[in-house]
Design a protein around this motif. Structure first.
Motif, PDB file in Angstrom:
ATOM      1  N   GLU A  19     -24.166   2.738  43.173  1.00 49.25           N
ATOM      2  CA  GLU A  19     -22.759   3.128  43.034  1.00 49.25           C
ATOM      3  C   GLU A  19     -22.129   2.454  41.806  1.00 49.25           C
TER       4      GLU A  19
ATOM      5  N   ASP B 145     -23.341   4.043  38.662  1.00 48.07           N
ATOM      6  CA  ASP B 145     -22.659   5.325  38.482  1.00 48.07           C
ATOM      7  C   ASP B 145     -21.228   5.125  37.984  1.00 48.07           C
ATOM      8  N   PHE B 146     -20.613   4.037  38.407  1.00 42.33           N
ATOM      9  CA  PHE B 146     -19.212   3.751  38.054  1.00 42.33           C
ATOM     10  C   PHE B 146     -19.074   3.265  36.610  1.00 42.33           C
TER      11      PHE B 146
ATOM     12  N   GLN C 114     -15.207  -2.846  45.262  1.00 46.62           N
ATOM     13  CA  GLN C 114     -14.668  -1.799  46.139  1.00 46.62           C
ATOM     14  C   GLN C 114     -13.272  -2.167  46.647  1.00 46.62           C
TER      15      GLN C 114
ATOM     16  N   LEU D 250     -10.682  -1.599  43.894  1.00 40.37           N
ATOM     17  CA  LEU D 250     -10.420  -0.179  43.669  1.00 40.37           C
ATOM     18  C   LEU D 250      -9.571   0.423  44.793  1.00 40.37           C
TER      19      LEU D 250
ATOM     20  N   ASP E 155      -8.309   7.745  39.047  1.00 46.28           N
ATOM     21  CA  ASP E 155      -9.471   8.090  38.218  1.00 46.28           C
ATOM     22  C   ASP E 155      -9.145   8.127  36.722  1.00 46.28           C
TER      23      ASP E 155
END
Length: 201
Positions: free
Chosen positions: A7, A10-11, A157, A160, A172
């Motif tokens: 993750e 990907d971020f 996390q 965010l 985003d």
């Protein structure tokens, strides 16, 4: 690869350059010293958010836990340094955090949203670098860095989620703006090696 690490890959906008990994392996004492500074600064950031936003109970709980964990990591890095005879001293900060914070808005709620996004990006990059370094380190240090991955991924996390909450909806577009800055800071050559520096030399 764990789901949490996937993750994070990907971020983030890019992987750590191989040259930086080589720099880190050539400067392991400096890596540890700056890592200790980073943990202390992360705890300080969490505490400052707690002092500034006293009416946000979710933030207070998450930042209190985060500050405790970061200070525990700080103690663990110091213990490793002591065993290796590495002195903890003052270092000039990397341009990384300051470069990200330049884009932070000055008025709330935008300021809080941006500070939380920057926190998420720093935690994600820390996690990515621990994972990138671990295969090349001695067993003790590799085990320690691997042990940090889970908490750093959770911190990313938490930051965010709090940013989305503070914004009252998705972040985003703002995250994308900060990630573009982060990519430049990570890939552009740097003058001094630090845990969050670009490649040196």
């Amino acid at each position: 690869m764990t789901d949490a690490l996937q993750e994070i890959h990907d971020f983030l906008p890019c992987r750590t350059p191989q040259k930086w990994i080589e720099n880190a392996l050539d400067n392991q004492d400096l890596l540890l010293i700056d890592h200790a500074h980073c943990e202390k600064k992360a705890a300080s950031t969490a505490l400052s958010l707690m002092y500034r936003y006293v009416d946000n109970s979710d933030l207070l709980n998450k930042m209190s836990r985060l500050a405790r964990e970061e200070l525990r990591h700080f103690e663990q890095v110091l213990a490793i340094m002591n065993k290796r005879g590495v002195d903890y001293g003052h270092l000039t900060p990397a341009r990384y955090a300051a470069g990200l914070r330049q884009a932070v808005r000055t008025e709330d709620p935008g300021r809080l949203v941006d500070v939380l996004i920057v926190g998420a990006i720093i935690e994600a990059r820390s996690c990515e670098r621990f994972a990138a370094l671990a295969p090349f380190l001695d067993d003790k240090l590799a085990d320690f860095y691997n042990s940090l991955l889970k908490s750093e991924a959770r911190h990313y996390q938490d930051y965010l989620k709090l940013a989305v909450q503070a914004n009252g909806g998705p972040v985003d577009e703002r995250v994308g703006e900060f990630l573009a800055i982060e990519k430049e800071l990570i890939e552009a050559p740097d003058s001094e090696f630090r845990f969050h520096s670009g490649p040196v030399g």
